[in-house]
Design a protein around this motif. Structure first.
Motif, PDB file in Angstrom:
ATOM      1  N   PRO A 135       0.805  -1.230   0.000  1.00 48.03           N
ATOM      2  CA  PRO A 135       0.000   0.000   0.000  1.00 48.03           C
ATOM      3  C   PRO A 135       0.836   1.277   0.000  1.00 48.03           C
ATOM      4  N   ARG A 136       1.900   1.309   0.757  1.00 45.79           N
ATOM      5  CA  ARG A 136       2.678   2.553   0.855  1.00 45.79           C
ATOM      6  C   ARG A 136       3.502   2.826  -0.397  1.00 45.79           C
ATOM      7  N   ALA A 137       3.589   1.835  -1.299  1.00 42.09           N
ATOM      8  CA  ALA A 137       4.417   1.990  -2.488  1.00 42.09           C
ATOM      9  C   ALA A 137       3.601   2.045  -3.774  1.00 42.09           C
ATOM     10  N   ARG A 138       2.317   2.288  -3.648  1.00 45.98           N
ATOM     11  CA  ARG A 138       1.466   2.352  -4.837  1.00 45.98           C
ATOM     12  C   ARG A 138       1.640   3.673  -5.577  1.00 45.98           C
ATOM     13  N   ARG A 139       1.184   3.662  -6.832  1.00 43.81           N
ATOM     14  CA  ARG A 139       1.204   4.844  -7.706  1.00 43.81           C
ATOM     15  C   ARG A 139       2.623   5.357  -7.950  1.00 43.81           C
ATOM     16  N   LEU A 140       3.582   4.438  -7.880  1.00 42.34           N
ATOM     17  CA  LEU A 140       4.974   4.791  -8.173  1.00 42.34           C
ATOM     18  C   LEU A 140       5.481   4.084  -9.425  1.00 42.34           C
ATOM     19  N   GLY A 141       4.582   3.358 -10.095  1.00 39.45           N
ATOM     20  CA  GLY A 141       4.967   2.653 -11.305  1.00 39.45           C
ATOM     21  C   GLY A 141       5.592   1.293 -11.062  1.00 39.45           C
ATOM     22  N   HIS A 142       5.526   0.807  -9.805  1.00 39.50           N
ATOM     23  CA  HIS A 142       6.169  -0.462  -9.479  1.00 39.50           C
ATOM     24  C   HIS A 142       5.540  -1.648 -10.222  1.00 39.50           C
ATOM     25  N   ALA A 143       4.214  -1.692 -10.279  1.00 39.47           N
ATOM     26  CA  ALA A 143       3.545  -2.821 -10.925  1.00 39.47           C
ATOM     27  C   ALA A 143       3.920  -2.890 -12.406  1.00 39.47           C
ATOM     28  N   THR A 144       3.956  -1.735 -13.050  1.00 32.69           N
ATOM     29  CA  THR A 144       4.332  -1.696 -14.465  1.00 32.69           C
ATOM     30  C   THR A 144       5.786  -2.119 -14.646  1.00 32.69           C
ATOM     31  N   ALA A 145       6.658  -1.661 -13.767  1.00 32.53           N
ATOM     32  CA  ALA A 145       8.077  -2.018 -13.866  1.00 32.53           C
ATOM     33  C   ALA A 145       8.275  -3.523 -13.692  1.00 32.53           C
ATOM     34  N   LEU A 146       7.561  -4.130 -12.732  1.00 35.93           N
ATOM     35  CA  LEU A 146       7.672  -5.563 -12.514  1.00 35.93           C
ATOM     36  C   LEU A 146       7.128  -6.348 -13.707  1.00 35.93           C
ATOM     37  N   ALA A 162      -7.368  -3.292 -10.797  1.00 35.14           N
ATOM     38  CA  ALA A 162      -6.354  -4.141 -11.429  1.00 35.14           C
ATOM     39  C   ALA A 162      -6.609  -4.285 -12.922  1.00 35.14           C
ATOM     40  N   LYS A 163      -7.878  -4.469 -13.305  1.00 35.74           N
ATOM     41  CA  LYS A 163      -8.203  -4.631 -14.731  1.00 35.74           C
ATOM     42  C   LYS A 163      -7.781  -3.401 -15.526  1.00 35.74           C
ATOM     43  N   GLU A 164      -8.043  -2.238 -14.994  1.00 38.09           N
ATOM     44  CA  GLU A 164      -7.672  -1.011 -15.692  1.00 38.09           C
ATOM     45  C   GLU A 164      -6.156  -0.859 -15.765  1.00 38.09           C
ATOM     46  N   LEU A 165      -5.472  -1.217 -14.695  1.00 36.01           N
ATOM     47  CA  LEU A 165      -4.013  -1.155 -14.690  1.00 36.01           C
ATOM     48  C   LEU A 165      -3.435  -2.067 -15.763  1.00 36.01           C
ATOM     49  N   TYR A 166      -3.935  -3.299 -15.846  1.00 36.90           N
ATOM     50  CA  TYR A 166      -3.411  -4.241 -16.826  1.00 36.90           C
ATOM     51  C   TYR A 166      -3.700  -3.767 -18.251  1.00 36.90           C
ATOM     52  N   ARG A 167      -4.857  -3.154 -18.451  1.00 39.13           N
ATOM     53  CA  ARG A 167      -5.162  -2.635 -19.793  1.00 39.13           C
ATOM     54  C   ARG A 167      -4.164  -1.552 -20.182  1.00 39.13           C
ATOM     55  N   LYS A 168      -3.810  -0.717 -19.246  1.00 40.71           N
ATOM     56  CA  LYS A 168      -2.823   0.326 -19.528  1.00 40.71           C
ATOM     57  C   LYS A 168      -1.456  -0.276 -19.838  1.00 40.71           C
ATOM     58  N   MET A 169      -1.181  -1.452 -19.283  1.00 45.11           N
ATOM     59  CA  MET A 169       0.092  -2.133 -19.540  1.00 45.11           C
ATOM     60  C   MET A 169       0.111  -2.811 -20.906  1.00 45.11           C
ATOM     61  N   GLY A 170      -1.053  -2.950 -21.539  1.00 45.10           N
ATOM     62  CA  GLY A 170      -1.115  -3.602 -22.845  1.00 45.10           C
ATOM     63  C   GLY A 170      -1.838  -4.935 -22.852  1.00 45.10           C
ATOM     64  N   TYR A 171      -2.412  -5.317 -21.703  1.00 43.11           N
ATOM     65  CA  TYR A 171      -3.170  -6.565 -21.638  1.00 43.11           C
ATOM     66  C   TYR A 171      -4.612  -6.337 -22.091  1.00 43.11           C
ATOM     67  N   SER A 172      -5.223  -7.381 -22.628  1.00 42.35           N
ATOM     68  CA  SER A 172      -6.640  -7.348 -22.976  1.00 42.35           C
ATOM     69  C   SER A 172      -7.258  -8.684 -22.587  1.00 42.35           C
ATOM     70  N   VAL A 173      -8.575  -8.688 -22.405  1.00 42.46           N
ATOM     71  CA  VAL A 173      -9.262  -9.909 -21.986  1.00 42.46           C
ATOM     72  C   VAL A 173      -9.360 -10.876 -23.155  1.00 42.46           C
ATOM     73  N   TYR A 174      -8.898 -12.099 -22.921  1.00 42.88           N
ATOM     74  CA  TYR A 174      -8.991 -13.145 -23.948  1.00 42.88           C
ATOM     75  C   TYR A 174     -10.240 -14.007 -23.746  1.00 42.88           C
ATOM     76  N   ARG A 175     -10.597 -14.263 -22.487  1.00 47.02           N
ATOM     77  CA  ARG A 175     -11.765 -15.079 -22.182  1.00 47.02           C
ATOM     78  C   ARG A 175     -12.126 -14.912 -20.712  1.00 47.02           C
ATOM     79  N   LYS A 176     -13.354 -15.285 -20.390  1.00 45.30           N
ATOM     80  CA  LYS A 176     -13.816 -15.292 -18.998  1.00 45.30           C
ATOM     81  C   LYS A 176     -13.852 -16.741 -18.508  1.00 45.30           C
ATOM     82  N   VAL A 177     -13.254 -16.986 -17.344  1.00 41.77           N
ATOM     83  CA  VAL A 177     -13.227 -18.332 -16.768  1.00 41.77           C
ATOM     84  C   VAL A 177     -14.269 -18.383 -15.647  1.00 41.77           C
TER      85      VAL A 177
END
Length: 205
Positions: A111-122, A149-164
């Motif tokens: 939580p204290r390290a959010r909005r710093l681009g860490h998820a995208t970097a990883l 999370a869904k919005e973050l992944y979309r910004k990273m270039g991910y898209s939904v392929y299917r629903k499980v």
């Protein structure tokens, strides 16, 4: 300045604050050790200037976004050979067959390290490793209700392929999200309107 490095076994005793997010799946110590043994180069952490782990990523069962980041990932394919050999997305008759690809099992940021681009970097770090291993794409599963999370992944270039359907233990559906890598020049492993393609958990392997 925070830096990314490979995960060490001693880090497993320091992930508590990172796993506090309600969307983060927490696994037993044996699960993390299996990943470190099989895919040590794909298990990464972000370490802050104070020496604290701010996030991680690792390869599968699920992917989440929380607060101090590590990432767990892996390289894999379906446990059976393709019906048409050698594999090509243009001749493969089974839409659920999984070719050689990278998978993010866990991606979380403290939580204290959010909005710093860490998820995208990883995520970028793991994607580059998978690209170098000649993978077709990187995928991950996210709870359908996890809007952030869904919005973050979309910004990273991910898209939904299917629903499980009924993927999680509590019955919630998962979205299988993918990002094509350089090998998939035709973007044959992604599709439009992926949410409308529903499968069962036993179909995703």
């Amino acid at each position: 300045m925070s830096s990314i490095r490979t995960m060490r076994m001693s880090d497993l005793l320091r992930l508590t604050t990172t796993n506090l997010d309600p969307f983060t799946e927490t696994y037993n110590i044996g699960f993390y050790l299996e990943y470190l043994t099989k895919w040590p180069d794909l298990c990464r952490v972000i370490e802050g200037v104070d020496g604290e782990i701010e996030g991680y990523t690792c390869p599968p069962p699920a992917v989440t976004v929380n607060t101090h980041p590590p990432v767990l990932g892996k390289l894999e394919s379906s446990p059976f050979p393709p019906q048409v050999h050698p594999y090509s997305p243009h001749t493969n008759p089974d839409p659920n067959y999984l070719p050689w690809h990278g998978h993010i099992t866990a991606l979380t940021v403290a939580p204290r390290a959010r909005r710093l681009g860490h998820a995208t970097a990883l995520s970028d770090s793991l994607a580059k490793a998978c690209d170098a291993a000649d993978a077709w794409f990187v995928d991950l599963f996210v709870r359908e209700s996890n809007v952030v999370a869904k919005e973050l992944y979309r910004k990273m270039g991910y898209s939904v392929y299917r629903k499980v359907k009924d993927y999680y233990n509590d019955g919630e559906d998962a979205l299988d999200m993918r990002m094509p890598l350089s090998k998939d020049k035709d973007r044959a492993h992604v599709r439009e309107n992926g949410e409308s393609f529903e499968v069962l958990p036993q179909d995703v392997w």
